[in-house]
Structure formats: C-alpha cells, structure tokens
Write an enzyme that holds these catalytic residues in place. Structure first.
Site, PDB file in Angstrom:
ATOM      1  N   THR A 281       0.824  -1.209   0.000  1.00 43.62           N
ATOM      2  CA  THR A 281       0.000   0.000   0.000  1.00 43.62           C
ATOM      3  C   THR A 281       0.859   1.261   0.000  1.00 43.62           C
ATOM      4  O   THR A 281       1.999   1.238   0.482  1.00 43.62           O
ATOM      5  CB  THR A 281      -0.916  -0.004   1.246  1.00 43.62           C
ATOM      6  OG1 THR A 281      -1.438   1.299   1.442  1.00 43.62           O
ATOM      7  CG2 THR A 281      -0.165  -0.395   2.507  1.00 43.62           C
ATOM      8  N   ASP A 282       0.278   2.342  -0.482  1.00 44.52           N
ATOM      9  CA  ASP A 282       0.974   3.642  -0.433  1.00 44.52           C
ATOM     10  C   ASP A 282       1.209   4.098   1.006  1.00 44.52           C
ATOM     11  O   ASP A 282       2.060   4.945   1.264  1.00 44.52           O
ATOM     12  CB  ASP A 282       0.190   4.710  -1.209  1.00 44.52           C
ATOM     13  CG  ASP A 282      -1.217   4.965  -0.681  1.00 44.52           C
ATOM     14  OD1 ASP A 282      -1.673   4.220   0.198  1.00 44.52           O
ATOM     15  OD2 ASP A 282      -1.856   5.925  -1.155  1.00 44.52           O
ATOM     16  N   GLU A 283       0.444   3.526   1.952  1.00 46.87           N
ATOM     17  CA  GLU A 283       0.527   4.011   3.337  1.00 46.87           C
ATOM     18  C   GLU A 283       1.887   3.724   3.972  1.00 46.87           C
ATOM     19  O   GLU A 283       2.239   4.330   4.979  1.00 46.87           O
ATOM     20  CB  GLU A 283      -0.613   3.416   4.178  1.00 46.87           C
ATOM     21  CG  GLU A 283      -1.958   3.749   3.560  1.00 46.87           C
ATOM     22  CD  GLU A 283      -3.153   3.538   4.468  1.00 46.87           C
ATOM     23  OE1 GLU A 283      -3.006   3.576   5.692  1.00 46.87           O
ATOM     24  OE2 GLU A 283      -4.252   3.343   3.920  1.00 46.87           O
TER      25      GLU A 283
ATOM     26  N   TYR B 225      -1.247  -0.418  11.216  1.00 43.59           N
ATOM     27  CA  TYR B 225      -1.531  -1.086   9.935  1.00 43.59           C
ATOM     28  C   TYR B 225      -0.394  -0.857   8.939  1.00 43.59           C
ATOM     29  O   TYR B 225       0.179  -1.808   8.400  1.00 43.59           O
ATOM     30  CB  TYR B 225      -2.853  -0.579   9.340  1.00 43.59           C
ATOM     31  CG  TYR B 225      -3.008  -0.880   7.856  1.00 43.59           C
ATOM     32  CD1 TYR B 225      -3.143  -2.191   7.412  1.00 43.59           C
ATOM     33  CD2 TYR B 225      -2.988   0.141   6.903  1.00 43.59           C
ATOM     34  CE1 TYR B 225      -3.261  -2.479   6.048  1.00 43.59           C
ATOM     35  CE2 TYR B 225      -3.110  -0.136   5.544  1.00 43.59           C
ATOM     36  CZ  TYR B 225      -3.244  -1.448   5.116  1.00 43.59           C
ATOM     37  OH  TYR B 225      -3.349  -1.730   3.774  1.00 43.59           O
TER      38      TYR B 225
ATOM     39  N   LYS C  44       2.421  -3.439   7.192  1.00 38.39           N
ATOM     40  CA  LYS C  44       2.584  -3.616   5.742  1.00 38.39           C
ATOM     41  C   LYS C  44       4.038  -3.316   5.340  1.00 38.39           C
ATOM     42  O   LYS C  44       4.609  -4.004   4.485  1.00 38.39           O
ATOM     43  CB  LYS C  44       1.625  -2.708   4.972  1.00 38.39           C
ATOM     44  CG  LYS C  44       0.149  -3.035   5.155  1.00 38.39           C
ATOM     45  CD  LYS C  44      -0.263  -4.385   4.603  1.00 38.39           C
ATOM     46  CE  LYS C  44      -0.228  -4.456   3.085  1.00 38.39           C
ATOM     47  NZ  LYS C  44      -0.748  -5.771   2.602  1.00 38.39           N
TER      48      LYS C  44
ATOM     49  N   LEU D 242     -14.173   4.449   4.121  1.00 41.66           N
ATOM     50  CA  LEU D 242     -14.836   5.741   3.908  1.00 41.66           C
ATOM     51  C   LEU D 242     -16.019   5.699   2.925  1.00 41.66           C
ATOM     52  O   LEU D 242     -17.145   6.056   3.297  1.00 41.66           O
ATOM     53  CB  LEU D 242     -13.825   6.796   3.434  1.00 41.66           C
ATOM     54  CG  LEU D 242     -14.453   8.174   3.187  1.00 41.66           C
ATOM     55  CD1 LEU D 242     -14.748   8.899   4.489  1.00 41.66           C
ATOM     56  CD2 LEU D 242     -13.565   9.044   2.310  1.00 41.66           C
TER      57      LEU D 242
HETATM   58  P1  NAD Z   1     -10.126  -6.673   3.066  1.00 42.75           P
HETATM   59  O1  NAD Z   1      -9.984  -6.374   4.515  1.00 42.75           O
HETATM   60  O2  NAD Z   1     -11.377  -6.303   2.363  1.00 42.75           O
HETATM   61  O3  NAD Z   1      -9.916  -8.237   2.825  1.00 42.75           O
HETATM   62  C1  NAD Z   1      -8.908  -8.970   3.461  1.00 42.75           C
HETATM   63  C2  NAD Z   1      -9.169 -10.455   3.226  1.00 42.75           C
HETATM   64  O4  NAD Z   1      -8.108 -11.192   3.854  1.00 42.75           O
HETATM   65  C3  NAD Z   1     -10.468 -10.967   3.846  1.00 42.75           C
HETATM   66  O5  NAD Z   1     -11.153 -11.792   2.927  1.00 42.75           O
HETATM   67  C4  NAD Z   1     -10.020 -11.767   5.054  1.00 42.75           C
HETATM   68  O6  NAD Z   1     -10.892 -12.825   5.397  1.00 42.75           O
HETATM   69  C5  NAD Z   1      -8.664 -12.267   4.588  1.00 42.75           C
HETATM   70  N1  NAD Z   1      -7.762 -12.586   5.708  1.00 42.75           N
HETATM   71  C6  NAD Z   1      -7.499 -11.812   6.795  1.00 42.75           C
HETATM   72  N2  NAD Z   1      -6.657 -12.449   7.611  1.00 42.75           N
HETATM   73  C7  NAD Z   1      -6.354 -13.635   7.013  1.00 42.75           C
HETATM   74  C8  NAD Z   1      -5.518 -14.724   7.369  1.00 42.75           C
HETATM   75  N3  NAD Z   1      -4.812 -14.720   8.519  1.00 42.75           N
HETATM   76  N4  NAD Z   1      -5.424 -15.773   6.517  1.00 42.75           N
HETATM   77  C9  NAD Z   1      -6.132 -15.784   5.364  1.00 42.75           C
HETATM   78  N5  NAD Z   1      -6.953 -14.795   4.991  1.00 42.75           N
HETATM   79  C10 NAD Z   1      -7.058 -13.734   5.807  1.00 42.75           C
HETATM   80  O7  NAD Z   1      -8.860  -6.001   2.381  1.00 42.75           O
HETATM   81  P2  NAD Z   1      -8.728  -5.321   0.928  1.00 42.75           P
HETATM   82  O8  NAD Z   1      -9.140  -3.907   1.029  1.00 42.75           O
HETATM   83  O9  NAD Z   1      -9.317  -6.213  -0.074  1.00 42.75           O
HETATM   84  O10 NAD Z   1      -7.149  -5.322   0.776  1.00 42.75           O
HETATM   85  C11 NAD Z   1      -6.460  -6.436   0.199  1.00 42.75           C
HETATM   86  C12 NAD Z   1      -4.962  -6.164   0.207  1.00 42.75           C
HETATM   87  O11 NAD Z   1      -4.698  -4.958  -0.513  1.00 42.75           O
HETATM   88  C13 NAD Z   1      -4.393  -5.951   1.610  1.00 42.75           C
HETATM   89  O12 NAD Z   1      -3.135  -6.553   1.652  1.00 42.75           O
HETATM   90  C14 NAD Z   1      -4.271  -4.445   1.735  1.00 42.75           C
HETATM   91  O13 NAD Z   1      -3.225  -4.087   2.607  1.00 42.75           O
HETATM   92  C15 NAD Z   1      -3.947  -4.064   0.289  1.00 42.75           C
HETATM   93  N6  NAD Z   1      -4.353  -2.708  -0.124  1.00 42.75           N
HETATM   94  C16 NAD Z   1      -5.636  -2.272   0.081  1.00 42.75           C
HETATM   95  C17 NAD Z   1      -6.003  -1.004  -0.356  1.00 42.75           C
HETATM   96  C18 NAD Z   1      -7.414  -0.508  -0.206  1.00 42.75           C
HETATM   97  O14 NAD Z   1      -7.686   0.670  -0.491  1.00 42.75           O
HETATM   98  N7  NAD Z   1      -8.356  -1.321   0.211  1.00 42.75           N
HETATM   99  C19 NAD Z   1      -5.060  -0.175  -0.983  1.00 42.75           C
HETATM  100  C20 NAD Z   1      -3.756  -0.661  -1.179  1.00 42.75           C
HETATM  101  C21 NAD Z   1      -3.413  -1.932  -0.752  1.00 42.75           C
HETATM  102  P1  TYD Z   2     -10.245   4.734   5.069  1.00 39.91           P
HETATM  103  O1  TYD Z   2     -11.303   4.348   4.086  1.00 39.91           O
HETATM  104  O2  TYD Z   2     -10.273   4.140   6.438  1.00 39.91           O
HETATM  105  O3  TYD Z   2      -8.846   4.462   4.344  1.00 39.91           O
HETATM  106  P2  TYD Z   2      -7.336   4.880   4.810  1.00 39.91           P
HETATM  107  O4  TYD Z   2      -7.340   5.322   6.215  1.00 39.91           O
HETATM  108  O5  TYD Z   2      -6.626   3.575   4.637  1.00 39.91           O
HETATM  109  O6  TYD Z   2      -6.908   5.934   3.849  1.00 39.91           O
HETATM  110  O7  TYD Z   2     -10.284   6.311   5.251  1.00 39.91           O
HETATM  111  C1  TYD Z   2     -10.108   7.188   4.149  1.00 39.91           C
HETATM  112  C2  TYD Z   2     -10.074   8.593   4.696  1.00 39.91           C
HETATM  113  O8  TYD Z   2     -11.359   8.914   5.232  1.00 39.91           O
HETATM  114  C3  TYD Z   2      -9.094   8.800   5.837  1.00 39.91           C
HETATM  115  O9  TYD Z   2      -8.509  10.088   5.718  1.00 39.91           O
HETATM  116  C4  TYD Z   2      -9.946   8.730   7.082  1.00 39.91           C
HETATM  117  C5  TYD Z   2     -11.282   9.275   6.614  1.00 39.91           C
HETATM  118  N1  TYD Z   2     -12.483   8.718   7.293  1.00 39.91           N
HETATM  119  C6  TYD Z   2     -13.424   9.578   7.855  1.00 39.91           C
HETATM  120  O10 TYD Z   2     -13.304  10.815   7.794  1.00 39.91           O
HETATM  121  N2  TYD Z   2     -14.527   9.029   8.460  1.00 39.91           N
HETATM  122  C7  TYD Z   2     -14.707   7.684   8.562  1.00 39.91           C
HETATM  123  O11 TYD Z   2     -15.722   7.240   9.179  1.00 39.91           O
HETATM  124  C8  TYD Z   2     -13.746   6.819   7.966  1.00 39.91           C
HETATM  125  C9  TYD Z   2     -13.898   5.323   8.026  1.00 39.91           C
HETATM  126  C10 TYD Z   2     -12.649   7.378   7.333  1.00 39.91           C
END
Ligand code: NAD
Ligand code: TYD
Length: 339
Positions: free
Chosen positions: A128-130, A153, A157, A193
């Site tokens: 992730t970019d984070e 988190y 990562k 969000l």
């Molecule tokens: P999510 O939370 O929606 O899904 C995570 C999945 O992993 C779930 O299905 C959960 O059951 C499974 N899981 C959790 N713990 C596990 C374990 N111990 N063993 C097997 N499975 C397990 O997450 P997401 O938003 O789909 O993100 C997927 C990946 O992409 C993550 O690695 C996250 O860090 C990365 N990512 C997400 C975003 C975003 O905006 N959502 C952006 C950049 C990177």
């Molecule tokens: P989020 O979807 O949790 O993603 P991330 O923290 O990984 O970027 O949040 C996106 C942005 O929205 C973040 O700046 C936090 C803000 N946010 C709120 O203002 N209210 C909320 O209830 C949530 C979940 C997030």
C-alpha cells in the site's frame, strides 16, 4: 495452465481480482485461500466454481498457520502466489495492533517460506501507499522513498515489504511488490470511507468525518488496480516495487459531499468527529515507473467510478444489510458511539 494462489480472495480487492483473473486469464487456474475473518465474505464468490469449471476453488485457511499453508502449497504446486490476505483497516489497527502483526507480518513470512520450500516461480505481494507515510500539500510518493509508516496497519505492511525484499536477497525468491492508493468499488466492506458514507446516507444516518475533512487520498477504481496486479505478476521485474494510483486526489469532505449529492441527501447529515490519532494528511502517487515499464495507467475516472460504485451499493442492499446486521454493529458503536 498456470497454477495461481490468491490469498484474501473473499475480501474487497481479492474478490474483484478473482473475477478479473477468471474473466481475463483463461489459462490460469486459481485457488482462493482465505480465513474468512469479519472482512471475508464467502458470498462474494458464490457461483465461481460453476461459472469457471475446473478453474476455481476455495480453501479456508490461515496464512499465519505454517502447517496448513504448507499442506496447501504441497498439494497444488503453485506457479504464482498473489498475497492479498491482510487485516486492512487503520482504525482497527489503532484499537488492537496484535492481529495486524500476526496476519500482515507473520502471515507473510509463512507464505514466503512456503514459496521457497515449494519452488513457487513468482510471488506477488500487494502492499500500500501508506508505507510511505504522509505528504504535505506538495509532492507524491515514488518507489525509492524511505518507508515512514504512521499507523500500526501501515507499519505491519512496511514490515512485510521488507521481509519480501529479504527473501529475494537471501533465498533468491522471485518476488515483486505493488503499492497502491485507496481503492473503491463493489464489495468494499462498509467500514471504509466510501461505502460507510453511502450506507449511512442511504439510512439518513450521520456521516462521521474525521477532523476537518481536509485530509487527501488518491482514489483508484478497484478494477484498474486488479489489472495492474496481473500485469506486474506477468511482466514485472524481480525485486522491483511498482506504485499504482488513480490520478484522483480528493479531500475526504469532497467525497462525502459528492455521495450526498448523488443520493440527493442534505449536507446536514455531515458530522465532524474527533480526528483519527496519527491521521496521515495526504497520499499521492507517482506511478510513472509502471507507466513507462509496463504501459499501465488508470482507465476509470473518478466521476464514472464513484457512480458505478454507489449504483452497485444501491443495487446490492441485501449484501451490506447482512453485514450490518452482524458483529459490525458492535464495532460501529465502539468506533463512533462516544466520538
Ligand atoms: P479486506 O480487509 O477487504 O480483505 C482482506 C481479506 O483477507 C479478507 O477476505 C479476510 O478474510 C482475509 N484474511 C485476513 N486475515 C487472514 C488470514 N490470517 N489468513 C487468510 N486470509 C485472511 O482487504 P482489501 O481492502 O481487499 O485489501 C487487500 C490487500 O490490498 C491488503 O493486503 C491491503 O493491505 C492491500 N491494499 C488495500 C487497499 C485498499 O484501499 N483497500 C489499498 C492498497 C493496498
Ligand atoms: P479509510 O477508508 O479508512 O482508508 P485509509 O485510512 O486507509 O486511507 O479512510 C479514508 C479517509 O477517510 C481517511 O482520511 C480517514 C477518513 N475517514 C473519515 O473521515 N470518516 C470515517 O468514518 C472513515 C472510516 C474514514
């Protein structure tokens, strides 16, 4: 057939990635390994076995369980592993970091060991970019920036990214890392969000905006990310990191207002709440590397992506109603009740 393992395939990005692969890579056979935590929803993948006979199967397992993982790797002899399984929500990591370290760090080490032991040809780790930390009002993240995570988190990562690097250097594993900005689209759990705001607005419930709502995120439509993941898996260079972004920087409040406008709801629903501790101010991606090396750019602009996303939630109310009626209520009360 290329034998592929996708971990976390019942989560948001994993579900979209599975569907993208099954649709677009007819010679890939995919195993989805997922623990089905609160964020994993088996309902998302219903029908895939029948729609793609012989090409899709599901295994419930924990990536942090070495015995279970090794058994799966031994049985399937994967060519490619794509790791998406993770604990993914920053606010939950602030409440309790332990499970983030277990899944996002220990789990990755277990997968890396299994990949070495079972001679996996390529390992793609979704990061992730984070991990880069937070930007001021100028600039963007490049792959060569130092890691500076600010939440449990993002620290977990970043640790995983360093483990992947170490396994490349020490054991000669062929691995690549993708780092992407905030995804949005169908199947995102309504704690994040965009879906949270859609679901609350739909119910005329307050929309909790952290701080002054001026934090900035770059938003990418999930399908663009999935296309990039597959491209990097196929054509990325071993040891390289590839940033992806949506070229759509928005203040949170802008997103919230656009959701309210689309749903024809009033802005009196907005409630400014106590800020998230350590809240990163801004994320922005420089994705010129993947553009030049692999000819990848985001294709879905924010206006059409957000419309598709909101429409999906409107058309799939039973999907999120089932989530909202479970343990999620307790989480919501803990997170927002006293805020
Ligand atoms: P999510 O939370 O929606 O899904 C995570 C999945 O992993 C779930 O299905 C959960 O059951 C499974 N899981 C959790 N713990 C596990 C374990 N111990 N063993 C097997 N499975 C397990 O997450 P997401 O938003 O789909 O993100 C997927 C990946 O992409 C993550 O690695 C996250 O860090 C990365 N990512 C997400 C975003 C975003 O905006 N959502 C952006 C950049 C990177
Ligand atoms: P989020 O979807 O949790 O993603 P991330 O923290 O990984 O970027 O949040 C996106 C942005 O929205 C973040 O700046 C936090 C803000 N946010 C709120 O203002 N209210 C909320 O209830 C949530 C979940 C997030």
């Amino acid at each position: 057939m290329t034998k592929v393992l996708v971990t976390g395939g019942c989560g948001f990005i994993g579900t979209n990635l599975l569907k993208y692969i099954l649709e677009n890579k007819p010679d890939w056979k995919v195993v989805n390994l997922d623990l089905l935590t609160y964020a994993g929803n088996l309902e998302n993948t219903i029908g895939l076995e029948d729609a793609y006979p012989g090409r899709y199967s599901f295994i419930r397992a924990d990536i942090a369980d070495p015995a279970g993982v090794n058994e799966v790797f031994r049985a399937h002899k994967f060519d490619l592993v794509m790791n998406l399984a993770a604990e993914s929500h920053v606010d939950r990591s602030i409440e309790d970091a332990g499970i983030f370290i277990r899944t996002n760090v220990l789990g990755v080490q277990v997968l890396l060991d299994a990949a070495i032991r079972n001679k996996v040809k390529r390992f793609l780790h979704v990061s992730t970019d984070e991990v880069y930390g937070s930007l001021g009002s100028q600039g963007s993240f490049r792959e060569d920036l130092p890691l500076a995570p600010n939440s449990p988190y993002s620290a977990s990562k970043a640790a995983a990214d360093l483990l992947v690097r170490a396994y490349i250097k020490t054991y000669g594993l062929d691995a690549v890392i993708t780092r992407c900005s905030n995804n949005y689209g169908p199947y995102q759990f309504p704690e994040k969000l965009i879906p949270l705001m859609v679901v609350n607005a739909y119910h005329d419930k307050e929309l909790p905006v952290y701080g002054d709502g001026k934090n900035v995120r770059d938003w990418i439509y999930v399908e663009d990310h999935c296309r990039g993941i597959v491209l990097v898996a196929e054509k990325g260079k071993c040891g390289e990191i590839y940033n992806m972004g949506g070229d759509a920087e928005k203040e949170n409040i802008e997103i919230v207002r656009s959701i309210l406008a689309y749903l024809k709801k009033g802005e009196e629903l907005i409630r400014y709440v106590k800020d998230r501790p350590g809240h990163d101010f801004r994320y922005a991606m420089d994705f010129s590397k993947i553009q030049a090396a692999l000819d990848w750019s985001p294709r879905v602009d924010f206006t059409s992506g957000i419309k598709n996303t909101i429409d999906w939630y409107l058309e799939n109310t039973p999907w999120w109603n089932r989530i909202l009626s479970g343990d999620y209520q307790d989480y919501y009360e803990r997170m927002y009740g006293q805020r």
